[in-house]
Design a protein around this motif. Structure first.
Motif, short mmCIF file in Angstrom:
data_model
loop_
_atom_site.label_atom_id
_atom_site.label_comp_id
_atom_site.label_asym_id
_atom_site.label_seq_id
_atom_site.Cartn_x
_atom_site.Cartn_y
_atom_site.Cartn_z
N THR A 1 -15.16 25.05 -10.93
CA THR A 1 -14.50 25.50 -9.70
C THR A 1 -14.97 24.94 -8.29
N ILE B 1 -15.29 25.43 -4.06
CA ILE B 1 -15.29 26.09 -2.91
C ILE B 1 -15.67 25.47 -1.58
N SER C 1 -11.62 28.08 1.25
CA SER C 1 -11.12 29.03 0.20
C SER C 1 -11.15 30.26 0.52
N GLY C 2 -10.14 31.16 0.02
CA GLY C 2 -10.07 32.52 0.19
C GLY C 2 -10.46 33.01 1.53
N ASN C 3 -11.32 34.13 1.57
CA ASN C 3 -11.60 34.45 2.96
C ASN C 3 -13.13 34.28 3.17
N LEU D 1 -22.24 34.32 -0.14
CA LEU D 1 -21.05 34.52 -1.33
C LEU D 1 -21.83 35.37 -2.49
N SER E 1 -19.66 37.79 -9.24
CA SER E 1 -18.92 38.76 -9.82
C SER E 1 -18.55 38.35 -11.40
N SER F 1 -15.79 37.31 -12.83
CA SER F 1 -15.19 36.25 -12.40
C SER F 1 -15.49 34.99 -11.73
N ASP G 1 -17.30 35.22 -5.56
CA ASP G 1 -15.97 35.86 -5.02
C ASP G 1 -15.81 35.61 -3.61
N THR G 2 -14.78 34.85 -3.50
CA THR G 2 -14.18 34.22 -2.19
C THR G 2 -13.18 35.08 -1.57
N ALA G 3 -13.02 36.27 -2.08
CA ALA G 3 -11.97 37.22 -1.44
C ALA G 3 -12.49 38.19 -0.59
N SER G 4 -13.79 38.70 -0.88
CA SER G 4 -14.44 39.86 -0.33
C SER G 4 -15.85 39.70 0.08
#
Ligand SMILES: [Ca+2]
Ligand SMILES: [Ca+2]
Ligand SMILES: [Ca+2]
Ligand SMILES: [Ca+2]
Length: 505
Positions: free
Chosen positions: A343, A345, A349-351, A402, A405, A407, A410-413
């Motif tokens: 993947t 980043i 990406s995300g947040n 960053l 996790s 998964s 974590d780019t969301a939080s």
């Protein structure tokens, strides 16, 4: 035969990275800095443990001042070992080593660049970590840029004395020690040392290296990369990607057999008989790698920063979009069969804080470690070309944290963003500081979670500086933060030492 065009293409990513450490300083100082230094080495690869050079149980680290003036010799180079304590690292507990230090072989000479590359491991198996150091522009007799690798020995007093690791084929290449990595590649319980030079061949010295320079054995591996002073293995990184308790190697280099010699990377697994190219796998592009288990499945993952080199041969800067040229980080997940899916980043990406802009060099440096102790390795990515503020401060630099996790990253939080203008961070945003020009996650205060050290190699017109930002067990914090200047580190400020531009892996 390489064409001029090809050479400039193959070197473009390297040059881009060097910009953070050298040319940015040059921009500030009237172009006096020559970009001759080796590329920076990747962040912590958790290949075994924290470095502990003095055996006191606190993790230690080492940063290069590879362009430092020593005894009047320009760019002779030095390296600074910083010993951890309950309050982390500071300038008061360190050893600054040059080739003029007592017991260190050789002598400081102009342009040796001692310290630019380094890798730690307990090579003599005495319980103290040792530090292999490259001086890859060392001249030996009439052999210009022959290179020299020295192991500095750990002891209760820290790093002291050294032994040369002899180049077995000095006429076959130059730049001996331009890249280094340590790990237990054959799983026999002893740390081995991998040495790169200007050729594609990587030399592996088996553990049990003695203070007289004898190794437990030696062999070579040759991944499919281009040979050359500016190519060969750019960076070597160690970690156990397939979970077999033998350290694997990731080689950052350039492709063979393509007109433009684009950057490429290989995974080379460790086996009972050592590293083996028969199981090698090609990886995504990028020039700097950290290895750690970001999704907690027991297999270390390969985190590779690609600061701007375009994905597609034929496309070139500046025709590719900012979202690419701003830089990215590839994460290739480990498994029992080695690397699997990837993947990526970016700052888009995300947040993830910030936005991807041309020349940010996001991912120009990466390091992996567990900041919050949850078993998922976390990621720090440098963006040493980041412009901040209004009016904009050019290439002052920033870092992004960053968290791992189940998964993956974590780019969301949870993301954190630090620059020198962040409240609590020492210093201020200045043009060409290149904050994030090296990053290192490792536990330096003995609490079991990874602390962050950020280098700003361009600080104060190329003096360079470090910033220590500890983990509080949950996240990176500015409480207890401190700056370590060249003066505090015992580095001569003549010329442009570029202190911090490389950390030991
Ligand atoms: Ca220590
Ligand atoms: Ca040792
Ligand atoms: Ca994993
Ligand atoms: Ca974590």
């Amino acid at each position: 035969m390489a064409t001029k065009h090809r050479r400039s293409s193959t070197s473009s990513a390297v040059r881009a990275r060097l910009m953070t450490a050298t040319a940015v300083a040059a921009a500030l100082t009237g172009g006096l800095v020559v970009a001759t230094a080796a590329p920076a080495v990747a962040g912590d690869s958790v290949h075994h443990h924290e470095a502990d050079f003095n055996g006191d149980g606190y993790g230690d680290t080492a940063f290069a001042a590879g362009d430092a003036t020593v005894a009047g010799y320009k760019e002779a180079g030095s390296i600074v070992a910083l010993y951890g304590s309950s309050t982390g690292i500071s300038g008061s507990k360190r050893t600054t080593i040059t080739q003029n230090s007592p017991g260190v072989p050789g002598g400081a000479e102009k342009g040796d660049h001692f310290g630019w590359t380094s890798a730690y491991g307990d090579f003599n198996h005495d319980g103290y970590d040792d530090l292999a150091v490259g001086a890859s522009y060392e001249k030996l007799g009439t052999d210009t840029d022959a290179g020299l690798v020295t192991v500095l020995w750990g002891s209760a007093k820290g790093l002291t004395g050294g032994t040369v690791i002899e180049d077995p084929t000095p006429s076959g290449h130059d730049r001996w020690g331009k890249s280094l990595a340590a790990g237990d590649f054959d799983g026999d319980g002893k740390d081995d040392l991998a040495v790169g030079a200007s050729g594609a061949t990587i030399y592996v010295y088996k553990g049990g290296i003695t203070t007289s320079g004898t190794a437990g054995g030696r062999y070579t591996v040759k991944p499919k990369i281009v040979s050359g002073d500016d190519t060969g293995p750019l960076n070597l990184s160690a970690g156990d990607v397939n979970g077999d308790k033998r350290t694997d190697l990731v080689v950052n280099g350039f492709e063979t057999g393509t007109e433009y010699g684009w950057n490429t990377n290989y995974y080379v697994p460790g086996t009972a008989s050592g590293l083996s190219v028969s199981g090698a796998k090609q990886l995504k592009r990028g020039v700097i790698t950290g290895i750690g288990d970001v999704n907690g499945d027991g297999y270390a993952d390969i985190v590779t920063g690609q600061d701007w080199d375009p994905e597609k041969p034929g496309s070139d800067y500046p025709s590719v979009p900012e979202s690419v040229t701003g830089g990215q980080v590839h994460i290739t997940y480990g498994s029992a069969s080695g690397p699997t899916t990837t993947t990526n980043i970016t700052q888009n990406s995300g947040n993830v804080p910030g936005g991807s802009e041309r020349g940010d060099w996001f991912g120009g440096e990466v390091s992996v470690g567990d900041i919050n102790g949850d078993g998922y390795q976390d990621l720090v990515a440098g963006a040493s070309g980041e412009n901040l503020g209004s009016p904009s401060v050019v290439d002052t630099g920033a870092v992004t944290v960053l968290y791992g996790s189940a998964s993956g990253i974590d780019t969301a939080s949870g993301a954190q963003f630090f620059a020198q203008s962040t409240p609590g961070v020492p210093g201020a945003d200045e043009a060409y500081d290149g904050f994030g020009g090296e990053v290192k996650l490792t536990d330096l205060n003995g609490d079991g979670t990874s602390d962050l050290v950020v280098a700003a190699p361009g600080e104060n017109e190329g003096n360079g500086a470090l910033t220590y930002l500890p983990s509080n067990g949950t996240k990176i914090t500015t409480t207890g933060a401190r700056a370590i200047s060249t003066t505090a580190a015992g580095v001569d400020t003549a010329g442009h030492p570029l202190f911090g531009a490389n950390a030991a892996d």
